[in-house]
Motif scaffolding. Structure first.
Motif, PDB file in Angstrom:
ATOM      1  N   PRO A 163      -3.051   0.912  15.160  1.00 36.65           N
ATOM      2  CA  PRO A 163      -3.033   1.822  14.002  1.00 36.65           C
ATOM      3  C   PRO A 163      -3.653   1.212  12.756  1.00 36.65           C
ATOM      4  CG  PRO A 163      -0.863   0.842  14.320  1.00 36.65           C
ATOM      5  CD  PRO A 163      -1.730   0.316  15.429  1.00 36.65           C
ATOM      6  N   PHE A 164      -4.392   2.041  12.014  1.00 34.52           N
ATOM      7  CA  PHE A 164      -4.947   1.661  10.718  1.00 34.52           C
ATOM      8  C   PHE A 164      -4.390   2.616   9.667  1.00 34.52           C
ATOM      9  CE2 PHE A 164      -7.883  -0.279  13.606  1.00 34.52           C
ATOM     10  CZ  PHE A 164      -8.375  -1.400  12.955  1.00 34.52           C
ATOM     11  N   LYS A 165      -3.922   2.048   8.573  1.00 35.53           N
ATOM     12  CA  LYS A 165      -3.286   2.857   7.532  1.00 35.53           C
ATOM     13  C   LYS A 165      -4.293   3.261   6.466  1.00 35.53           C
ATOM     14  CE  LYS A 165       0.562   1.274   6.139  1.00 35.53           C
ATOM     15  NZ  LYS A 165       1.584   0.463   5.439  1.00 35.53           N
ATOM     16  N   GLY A 166      -4.288   4.542   6.144  1.00 37.29           N
ATOM     17  CA  GLY A 166      -5.105   5.040   5.055  1.00 37.29           C
ATOM     18  C   GLY A 166      -4.227   5.391   3.876  1.00 37.29           C
ATOM     19  N   ILE A 167      -4.332   4.637   2.795  1.00 37.21           N
ATOM     20  CA  ILE A 167      -3.588   4.982   1.581  1.00 37.21           C
ATOM     21  C   ILE A 167      -4.546   5.617   0.581  1.00 37.21           C
ATOM     22  CG2 ILE A 167      -1.832   3.216   1.935  1.00 37.21           C
ATOM     23  CD1 ILE A 167      -3.234   1.535  -0.215  1.00 37.21           C
ATOM     24  N   TYR A 168      -3.999   6.458  -0.271  1.00 34.55           N
ATOM     25  CA  TYR A 168      -4.786   7.212  -1.247  1.00 34.55           C
ATOM     26  C   TYR A 168      -4.236   6.991  -2.654  1.00 34.55           C
ATOM     27  CZ  TYR A 168      -6.563  10.101   2.660  1.00 34.55           C
ATOM     28  OH  TYR A 168      -7.145  10.564   3.822  1.00 34.55           O
ATOM     29  N   ARG A 169      -5.077   7.254  -3.611  1.00 33.48           N
ATOM     30  CA  ARG A 169      -4.672   7.446  -4.999  1.00 33.48           C
ATOM     31  C   ARG A 169      -5.338   8.741  -5.448  1.00 33.48           C
ATOM     32  NH1 ARG A 169      -2.349   2.560  -6.931  1.00 33.48           N
ATOM     33  NH2 ARG A 169      -2.772   0.810  -5.511  1.00 33.48           N
ATOM     34  N   LYS A 170      -5.099   9.179  -6.667  1.00 31.02           N
ATOM     35  CA  LYS A 170      -5.728  10.417  -7.123  1.00 31.02           C
ATOM     36  C   LYS A 170      -6.134  10.298  -8.580  1.00 31.02           C
ATOM     37  CE  LYS A 170      -3.088  14.076  -7.520  1.00 31.02           C
ATOM     38  NZ  LYS A 170      -2.077  15.127  -7.261  1.00 31.02           N
ATOM     39  N   PRO A 201     -15.955   2.186  12.597  1.00 32.22           N
ATOM     40  CA  PRO A 201     -15.784   3.643  12.497  1.00 32.22           C
ATOM     41  C   PRO A 201     -14.983   4.095  11.281  1.00 32.22           C
ATOM     42  CG  PRO A 201     -14.217   2.758  14.067  1.00 32.22           C
ATOM     43  CD  PRO A 201     -15.034   1.586  13.585  1.00 32.22           C
ATOM     44  N   PHE A 202     -15.196   3.450  10.122  1.00 34.42           N
ATOM     45  CA  PHE A 202     -14.485   3.819   8.902  1.00 34.42           C
ATOM     46  C   PHE A 202     -15.509   4.181   7.825  1.00 34.42           C
ATOM     47  CE2 PHE A 202     -12.126   0.254  10.953  1.00 34.42           C
ATOM     48  CZ  PHE A 202     -11.102   1.018  11.507  1.00 34.42           C
ATOM     49  N   LEU A 203     -15.138   5.107   6.945  1.00 34.31           N
ATOM     50  CA  LEU A 203     -16.108   5.641   5.981  1.00 34.31           C
ATOM     51  C   LEU A 203     -15.986   5.053   4.581  1.00 34.31           C
ATOM     52  CD1 LEU A 203     -16.179   9.402   7.030  1.00 34.31           C
ATOM     53  CD2 LEU A 203     -17.588   7.494   7.842  1.00 34.31           C
ATOM     54  N   GLY A 204     -14.934   4.282   4.325  1.00 38.80           N
ATOM     55  CA  GLY A 204     -14.781   3.678   3.015  1.00 38.80           C
ATOM     56  C   GLY A 204     -14.062   4.588   2.018  1.00 38.80           C
ATOM     57  N   PRO A 225      -9.563   7.228   2.021  1.00 41.80           N
ATOM     58  CA  PRO A 225      -8.468   6.312   2.327  1.00 41.80           C
ATOM     59  C   PRO A 225      -8.982   4.904   2.614  1.00 41.80           C
ATOM     60  CG  PRO A 225      -9.107   7.472   4.312  1.00 41.80           C
ATOM     61  CD  PRO A 225     -10.010   7.973   3.211  1.00 41.80           C
ATOM     62  N   THR A 226      -8.042   3.981   2.657  1.00 42.10           N
ATOM     63  CA  THR A 226      -8.324   2.634   3.110  1.00 42.10           C
ATOM     64  C   THR A 226      -8.322   2.621   4.645  1.00 42.10           C
ATOM     65  OG1 THR A 226      -5.963   2.143   3.100  1.00 42.10           O
ATOM     66  CG2 THR A 226      -7.189   1.659   1.078  1.00 42.10           C
ATOM     67  N   ALA A 227      -8.538   1.447   5.219  1.00 40.64           N
ATOM     68  CA  ALA A 227      -8.426   1.281   6.678  1.00 40.64           C
ATOM     69  C   ALA A 227      -7.693  -0.030   6.939  1.00 40.64           C
ATOM     70  CB  ALA A 227      -9.795   1.285   7.334  1.00 40.64           C
ATOM     71  N   ILE A 228      -6.442  -0.080   6.491  1.00 34.61           N
ATOM     72  CA  ILE A 228      -5.639  -1.300   6.555  1.00 34.61           C
ATOM     73  C   ILE A 228      -4.943  -1.385   7.908  1.00 34.61           C
ATOM     74  CG2 ILE A 228      -3.680  -2.525   5.532  1.00 34.61           C
ATOM     75  CD1 ILE A 228      -4.291  -0.972   2.909  1.00 34.61           C
ATOM     76  N   LYS A 279       0.499  10.221  -0.720  1.00 36.37           N
ATOM     77  CA  LYS A 279      -0.320  10.615   0.422  1.00 36.37           C
ATOM     78  C   LYS A 279      -0.746   9.376   1.205  1.00 36.37           C
ATOM     79  CE  LYS A 279      -4.632  13.129   1.534  1.00 36.37           C
ATOM     80  NZ  LYS A 279      -4.052  14.094   2.477  1.00 36.37           N
ATOM     81  N   ALA A 280      -0.540   9.401   2.507  1.00 35.39           N
ATOM     82  CA  ALA A 280      -0.949   8.297   3.384  1.00 35.39           C
ATOM     83  C   ALA A 280      -1.098   8.836   4.796  1.00 35.39           C
ATOM     84  CB  ALA A 280       0.084   7.175   3.357  1.00 35.39           C
ATOM     85  N   GLY A 281      -1.945   8.203   5.565  1.00 28.40           N
ATOM     86  CA  GLY A 281      -2.151   8.627   6.946  1.00 28.40           C
ATOM     87  C   GLY A 281      -2.349   7.426   7.848  1.00 28.40           C
TER      88      GLY A 281
END
Length: 402
Positions: free
Chosen positions: A223-230, A252-255, A270-273, A345-347
């Motif tokens: 799993p890779f965690k995508g965190i967001y800010r706004k 395969p990550f878009l930045g 998102p990130t790809a942590i 928000k996180a995925g």
């Protein structure tokens, strides 16, 4: 309470893939379909936590499943949203270059997009300023005409309601897959359910379900965690659509990027942590007994895969505002730290790994074994692709089954 003892077709997972496959099965004439969903509501995970962006086939190597299904899926999803009165924002998207070294990659993306049938254009800085005034680039940028944004949860609810209205589909929530019994029975937390055909659309747990069938034993998910800010609401108007960086096409990550959503909010991410759990949305939330095994897999990749090692070095820093902000700041002309605020928000991106090669699998993967079909690695753009990808699955693995 609905009780189901058996079904012609049993689908594990009621995310976007499970729902669209069920819809396609109805169109193909099937009349007895059951979906099991471990959560008490739809969209708890990837299908409801994504950005809502409908991608347009720019990034993917031609002739892959992702390339073939993305643009078709984009058009089908737009058509569905229009027919059902669901929110749809034809936002467009620009991909900008930070420096001269990224220009060749930008041109490669143009070639891929053109080969995949996407409507794209290489634009100069003057044209970029007209389309997305806040964006900045080095020399040129790539403009995607067909990129759009939808409300993922509204799409899921509409599909869910439509399936139930057919009278041919049962959806059992709070029903978790526990294993198989023989070749035609599934064990769940609600008891045994027999099936004629089993379809694994379990998303982040698809490898575990497949392994219960003895399928895909050389593959498992990391799993890779995508965190967001706004953006602060009063600054959201600076972004008209979506602004993306030129990605590292080896991974395969878009930045980290800017996306204006249906409600006008602008998210960064998102990130790809690398994460420690399939549902590790917070710092510790979702870390369970599997964390040690996931950490072991990550360490193997770290030692043997240079591309993963680079991600593991750079992405975790983005938990810190300074590094996250630096990634975002280079995409726009005027961004101040106070413009960016936290969000919950996180995925999780459940990324399939081929342990024979120690490489991240970059395409969708479907495996048929007897009377079971396993949809593995349903990574981005799975939401965009879903309606066309579902048609592909039904036509090639169900209707034409030997």
């Amino acid at each position: 309470m609905v009780e189901v003892k058996g079904a012609e077709i049993l689908i594990c997972g009621a995310g976007i893939i499970g729902l669209t496959v069920a819809r396609e099965l109805i169109s193909a004439g099937y009349k007895d379909i059951c979906l099991i969903e471990k959560e008490d509501a739809l969209g708890r995970h990837a299908s409801g936590r994504n950005s809502g962006v409908l991608h347009a086939g720019i990034y993917y190597t031609p002739d892959t499943l992702r390339a073939k299904s993305c643009l078709k899926g984009n058009m089908l999803m737009k058509e569905y949203c229009k027919e059902h009165g669901l929110p749809l924002f034809d936002s467009g998207k620009v991909i900008v270059a930070k420096n001269e070294q990224e220009i060749p990659i930008l041109k490669e993306l143009f070639k891929r997009a053109t080969a995949n049938g996407a409507k794209v254009e290489l634009i100069d800085e003057t044209q970029l300023n007209e389309i997305e005034p806040a964006a900045k680039t080095c020399e040129s940028a790539l403009y995607s005409y067909d990129t759009a944004v939808v409300d993922p949860k509204a799409v899921l609810k509409s599909l869910y309601d439509g399936l139930l209205q057919t009278g041919k589909v049962t959806i059992l929530k709070n029903t978790q897959f526990k294993g198989i019994k023989g070749s035609a029975a599934c064990m769940t937390t609600k008891g045994e359910i027999t099936f004629g055909t089993f379809i694994n659309a379990a998303g982040a747990y698809s490898d575990k379900v497949a392994h219960a069938f003895g399928v895909g034993l050389g593959f498992s998910l990391v799993p890779f965690k995508g965190i967001y800010r706004k953006l602060r609401p009063e600054r959201a108007s600076m972004i008209r659509g979506s602004i993306y960086p030129v990605p590292d096409i080896r991974n395969p990550f878009l930045g980290v990027h800017f996306t204006r959503g249906i409600d006008g909010s602008v998210y960064l991410g998102p990130t790809a942590i690398p994460a420690l759990g399939r549902e590790n949305y917070g710092i510790l939330k979702g870390v369970d007994s599997e964390a040690i095994e996931i950490l072991r897999r990550a360490l193997v990749l770290f030692s043997e895969n240079p591309k993963f090692r680079e991600v593991a070095f750079t992405e975790p820093k983005k938990y810190l505002f300074k590094y996250f902000f630096e990634d975002a700041r280079v995409l726009v002309k005027d961004l101040r730290p106070e413009d960016v605020i936290p969000t919950d928000k996180a995925g999780i991106r459940p990324q399939l790994v081929d342990w024979k090669t120690k490489e991240l699998v970059t395409d969708f993967m479907v495996v048929k074994d007897g009377n079971s079909v396993h949809v593995l690695n349903s990574i981005s753009p799975a939401f965009t692709s879903s309606m066309d990808f579902a048609r592909f699955i039904v036509n090639n693995y169900i209707n034409n089954a030997a």
